[in-house]
Design an enzyme around this catalytic site. Structure first.
Site, PDB file in Angstrom:
ATOM      1  N   LYS A  11       0.829  -1.202   0.000  1.00  0.00           N
ATOM      2  CA  LYS A  11       0.000   0.000   0.000  1.00  0.00           C
ATOM      3  C   LYS A  11       0.871   1.263   0.000  1.00  0.00           C
ATOM      4  CE  LYS A  11      -3.789  -2.356   2.471  1.00  0.00           C
ATOM      5  NZ  LYS A  11      -4.666  -2.334   3.667  1.00  0.00           N
ATOM      6  N   TYR A  51     -12.078  -2.444  -3.175  1.00  0.00           N
ATOM      7  CA  TYR A  51     -12.618  -2.515  -1.808  1.00  0.00           C
ATOM      8  C   TYR A  51     -14.140  -2.471  -1.788  1.00  0.00           C
ATOM      9  CZ  TYR A  51      -8.042  -2.195   0.456  1.00  0.00           C
ATOM     10  OH  TYR A  51      -6.769  -2.465   0.919  1.00  0.00           O
ATOM     11  N   ASN A 114      -1.665  -0.344   7.369  1.00  0.00           N
ATOM     12  CA  ASN A 114      -1.142  -1.692   7.616  1.00  0.00           C
ATOM     13  C   ASN A 114      -0.328  -2.265   6.461  1.00  0.00           C
ATOM     14  OD1 ASN A 114      -3.277  -2.274   5.963  1.00  0.00           O
ATOM     15  ND2 ASN A 114      -4.416  -3.514   7.443  1.00  0.00           N
ATOM     16  N   HIS A 117      -1.735  -5.494   1.275  1.00  0.00           N
ATOM     17  CA  HIS A 117      -3.000  -6.191   1.017  1.00  0.00           C
ATOM     18  C   HIS A 117      -2.708  -7.580   0.464  1.00  0.00           C
ATOM     19  CE1 HIS A 117      -6.989  -7.129  -0.586  1.00  0.00           C
ATOM     20  NE2 HIS A 117      -6.330  -7.582  -1.644  1.00  0.00           N
ATOM     21  N   GLU A 128      -9.401  -9.893  -8.054  1.00  0.00           N
ATOM     22  CA  GLU A 128      -8.414  -8.817  -7.857  1.00  0.00           C
ATOM     23  C   GLU A 128      -7.284  -8.882  -8.898  1.00  0.00           C
ATOM     24  OE1 GLU A 128      -7.441  -9.299  -3.706  1.00  0.00           O
ATOM     25  OE2 GLU A 128      -9.379  -8.479  -3.060  1.00  0.00           O
TER      26      GLU A 128
END
Ligand code: IDP
Ligand code: MG
Length: 152
Positions: A11, A51, A114, A117, A128
């Site tokens: 990310k 998402y 975080n 992904h 995805e």
């Protein structure tokens, strides 16, 4: 155990913090095969699709703001059981609950930052991968040391 493919993305926080190499090495050293890799700044449309399952959650717009705020490093990894194994390497969603030794356990503290992904199942992995990559961007190749990592 069957050969699977999974979608993994570092990310924007991981990219900004200079953690690309630190994260890549964990998948490489585990022995999975990298078949797609690119740096991409996601459009809002792409992020909202990615998402989409979270669209009704209160954190959704902030999550889309964050994920589109700078480049991500998008990857496809292949191997036996790679979908679940990648989730183990990544660790729990809340970094303070992620085990030491996992990527989030070692490198993050906040759920909204975080660093990585990973697809959570066979169907989401296929969705995805198709969302982030063209088929021509995926490389079918045999690492020269494959027989030292995979039997048969
Ligand atoms: P995952 O990334 O471990 O699969 P999900 O529950 O699918 O976790 O959530 C997707 C992402 O949304 C998380 O990685 C995190 O960045 C963000 N997120 C989830 N829950 C929260 C929250 O309560 N506050 C802020 N961000 C959240
Ligand atoms: Mg998820």
């Amino acid at each position: 155990m069957s050969v699977e493919r999974t979608f993994v993305a570092i990310k924007p926080d991981g990219v900004q913090r200079g953690l690309i190499g630190e994260i890549l090495i964990r998948f490489e050293q585990k022995g999975f095969k990298l078949i797609g890799l690119k740096q991409i700044t996601a459009s809002r449309e792409l992020a909202e699709k990615h998402y989409g399952v979270h669209r009704d959650r209160p954190f959704f717009s902030g999550l889309v703001d964050f994920i589109t705020s700078g480049p991500v490093v998008a990857m496809v990894w292949e191997g036996d059981g790679v979908i679940a194994s990648a989730r183990k390497l990544i660790g729990a969603t809340k970094p303070l609950e992620a085990e030491p030794g996992t990527i989030r356990g070692d490198l993050a503290i906040n759920i909204g930052r975080n660093v990585i992904h990973g697809s959570d199942g066979v169907d989401t992995a296929a969705f995805e991968i198709g969302l982030w990559f063209q088929e021509a961007e995926l490389n079918d190749w045999i690492p020269s040391d494959q027989s030292w990592r995979v039997e048969g």
